[in-house]
Design a protein around this motif. Structure first.
Motif, PDB file in Angstrom:
ATOM      1  N   UNK A  67      -2.686  21.292  16.759  1.00 33.87           N
ATOM      2  CA  UNK A  67      -2.966  19.868  16.591  1.00 33.87           C
ATOM      3  C   UNK A  67      -4.471  19.625  16.659  1.00 33.87           C
ATOM      4  N   UNK A  68      -4.912  18.606  15.947  1.00 38.61           N
ATOM      5  CA  UNK A  68      -6.345  18.323  15.921  1.00 38.61           C
ATOM      6  C   UNK A  68      -6.590  16.844  15.650  1.00 38.61           C
ATOM      7  N   UNK A  69      -7.731  16.378  16.160  1.00 40.31           N
ATOM      8  CA  UNK A  69      -8.192  15.012  15.932  1.00 40.31           C
ATOM      9  C   UNK A  69      -9.353  14.981  14.948  1.00 40.31           C
ATOM     10  N   UNK A  70      -9.705  16.171  14.414  1.00 41.69           N
ATOM     11  CA  UNK A  70     -10.897  16.295  13.581  1.00 41.69           C
ATOM     12  C   UNK A  70     -10.624  15.936  12.121  1.00 41.69           C
ATOM     13  N   UNK A  71     -11.577  15.259  11.480  1.00 44.69           N
ATOM     14  CA  UNK A  71     -11.458  14.983  10.047  1.00 44.69           C
ATOM     15  C   UNK A  71     -11.348  16.280   9.253  1.00 44.69           C
ATOM     16  N   UNK A  72     -10.593  16.221   8.184  1.00 46.17           N
ATOM     17  CA  UNK A  72     -10.396  17.353   7.260  1.00 46.17           C
ATOM     18  C   UNK A  72      -9.682  18.549   7.910  1.00 46.17           C
ATOM     19  N   UNK A  73      -9.121  18.370   9.087  1.00 49.30           N
ATOM     20  CA  UNK A  73      -8.404  19.481   9.723  1.00 49.30           C
ATOM     21  C   UNK A  73      -7.034  19.709   9.088  1.00 49.30           C
ATOM     22  N   UNK A  74      -6.500  18.664   8.452  1.00 45.92           N
ATOM     23  CA  UNK A  74      -5.158  18.719   7.852  1.00 45.92           C
ATOM     24  C   UNK A  74      -4.092  19.100   8.878  1.00 45.92           C
ATOM     25  N   UNK A  75      -4.347  18.676  10.125  1.00 47.98           N
ATOM     26  CA  UNK A  75      -3.380  18.895  11.204  1.00 47.98           C
ATOM     27  C   UNK A  75      -2.861  17.548  11.697  1.00 47.98           C
ATOM     28  N   UNK A  76      -1.698  17.598  12.326  1.00 41.92           N
ATOM     29  CA  UNK A  76      -1.166  16.417  13.005  1.00 41.92           C
ATOM     30  C   UNK A  76      -1.887  16.216  14.326  1.00 41.92           C
ATOM     31  N   UNK A  77      -1.852  14.978  14.817  1.00 47.78           N
ATOM     32  CA  UNK A  77      -2.395  14.654  16.141  1.00 47.78           C
ATOM     33  C   UNK A  77      -1.270  14.134  17.016  1.00 47.78           C
ATOM     34  N   UNK A  78      -1.254  14.595  18.254  1.00 44.68           N
ATOM     35  CA  UNK A  78      -0.233  14.148  19.203  1.00 44.68           C
ATOM     36  C   UNK A  78      -0.598  12.796  19.811  1.00 44.68           C
ATOM     37  N   UNK A  79       0.313  12.279  20.634  1.00 46.04           N
ATOM     38  CA  UNK A  79      -0.014  11.123  21.445  1.00 46.04           C
ATOM     39  C   UNK A  79       0.508   9.792  20.951  1.00 46.04           C
ATOM     40  N   UNK A  80      -0.038   8.746  21.551  1.00 46.17           N
ATOM     41  CA  UNK A  80       0.443   7.381  21.329  1.00 46.17           C
ATOM     42  C   UNK A  80      -0.421   6.642  20.315  1.00 46.17           C
ATOM     43  N   UNK A  81       0.278   5.963  19.433  1.00 46.81           N
ATOM     44  CA  UNK A  81      -0.347   5.105  18.430  1.00 46.81           C
ATOM     45  C   UNK A  81       0.276   3.716  18.525  1.00 46.81           C
ATOM     46  N   UNK A  82      -0.450   2.732  18.026  1.00 47.58           N
ATOM     47  CA  UNK A  82       0.120   1.399  17.825  1.00 47.58           C
ATOM     48  C   UNK A  82       0.089   1.126  16.333  1.00 47.58           C
ATOM     49  N   UNK A  83       1.238   0.754  15.785  1.00 45.65           N
ATOM     50  CA  UNK A  83       1.316   0.498  14.345  1.00 45.65           C
ATOM     51  C   UNK A  83       0.518  -0.752  13.987  1.00 45.65           C
ATOM     52  N   UNK A  84      -0.047  -0.727  12.781  1.00 46.60           N
ATOM     53  CA  UNK A  84      -0.870  -1.832  12.314  1.00 46.60           C
ATOM     54  C   UNK A  84      -0.207  -2.495  11.100  1.00 46.60           C
ATOM     55  N   UNK A  85      -1.014  -2.954  10.174  1.00 45.98           N
ATOM     56  CA  UNK A  85      -0.477  -3.646   9.001  1.00 45.98           C
ATOM     57  C   UNK A  85      -0.099  -2.651   7.899  1.00 45.98           C
ATOM     58  N   UNK A  86       0.683  -3.116   6.953  1.00 48.76           N
ATOM     59  CA  UNK A  86       1.078  -2.299   5.803  1.00 48.76           C
ATOM     60  C   UNK A  86       0.115  -2.521   4.640  1.00 48.76           C
ATOM     61  N   UNK A  87       0.170  -1.601   3.691  1.00 47.83           N
ATOM     62  CA  UNK A  87      -0.601  -1.739   2.455  1.00 47.83           C
ATOM     63  C   UNK A  87       0.069  -0.869   1.393  1.00 47.83           C
ATOM     64  N   UNK A  88      -0.287  -1.097   0.151  1.00 47.80           N
ATOM     65  CA  UNK A  88       0.228  -0.259  -0.939  1.00 47.80           C
ATOM     66  C   UNK A  88      -0.877   0.688  -1.395  1.00 47.80           C
ATOM     67  N   UNK A  89      -0.623   1.987  -1.251  1.00 42.71           N
ATOM     68  CA  UNK A  89      -1.594   2.996  -1.633  1.00 42.71           C
ATOM     69  C   UNK A  89      -1.019   3.952  -2.655  1.00 42.71           C
TER      70      UNK A  89
END
Length: 250
Positions: free
Chosen positions: A138-160
């Motif tokens: 697991x990693x928090x680094x940009x471009x690591x292409x890894x998942x990050x563990x832990x707690x998140x709070x969901x935000x708004x939706x968008x169309x991408x």
């Protein structure tokens, strides 16, 4: 006679010790008494709240679906901290991703905490550099292409580029707080499917995003958007030692 006299002496000593304590409490200012009563009530209320939510694991028989009991218990603990901090506006629901399970198992659990219901249980992808069948790194680094563990709070939706997607705010410094800058979002993906499982034996993988089956993405995103708790779990000792959120009360 001597025994009776000795008992009377002991009783007098106890009264001499207790009277100042009783007097001190009686002379406390009313606001001080109210403050102590409020704190006691708040602690009891928080304890009762957590205890009631812990019952959900057994009542929904989540162990039979593969969800780790520790994942659930830690999820509720972290959820309660976020809730007490006023960070959750959609607090009836919690999402738990159990990365101790292989991607061939349904390891996303979306639970209605208010009505004691399992709303969704489905597949979810991990980052390509986190592992093949299991997410191990697991990693928090940009471009690591890894998942990050832990707690998140969901935000708004968008169309991408993937269609309807959901932004995530990482709540753990040094663990997942680069989620926004890494564009870690919840989105649908064709490689999260039974077809891919039959072909490869494991799901396709993302650049770190928790990607969902296309047919379930919209109802799940609509349910958990706008301020709910999203917890990504693994039986990873490094994470548990570093998580300030889970160690908040210690």
């Amino acid at each position: 006679m001597k025994k009776k006299t000795k008992n009377l002496v002991l009783l007098r000593v106890l009264l001499l010790l207790l009277i100042p304590m009783i007097f001190a409490f009686a002379t406390l200012k009313p606001e001080t008494k109210i403050y102590h009563a409020t704190i006691t009530k708040a602690v009891k209320s928080a304890t009762d709240f957590v205890s009631s939510k812990m019952m959900i694991y057994d009542s929904l028989q989540l162990n039979n679906l593969g969800l780790s009991k520790r994942a659930f218990e830690e999820g509720i603990k972290g959820y309660n901290v976020l809730r007490s901090q006023g960070k959750l506006t959609n607090e009836n629901v919690i999402s738990i991703v159990d990365f101790s399970l292989p991607s061939s198992q349904k390891r996303l659990f979306v639970i209605d905490l208010e009505n004691f219901k399992l709303l969704f249980n489905t597949y979810i992808a991990h980052g390509m550099n986190s592992g093949k069948e299991y997410a191990r790194r697991f990693s928090n680094k940009p471009e690591s292409h890894m998942s990050s563990l832990g707690f998140y709070v969901t935000q708004e939706t968008y169309y991408g580029e993937h269609g309807l997607s959901l932004k995530l705010e990482g709540e753990e410094r040094g663990i997942n707080d680069n989620a926004a800058s890494r564009a870690i979002v919840i989105h649908p993906a064709d490689y999260v499917s039974e077809k891919t499982l039959k072909s490869l034996g494991y799901l396709g993988r993302s650049y770190g995003c928790p990607a969902l089956p296309a047919k379930f993405a919209m109802p799940i995103i609509s349910t958990i958007k706008d301020g709910s708790c999203f917890f990504v779990y693994s039986d990873n000792d490094t994470y548990f030692s570093k998580s300030q959120l889970l160690n908040f009360n210690s």
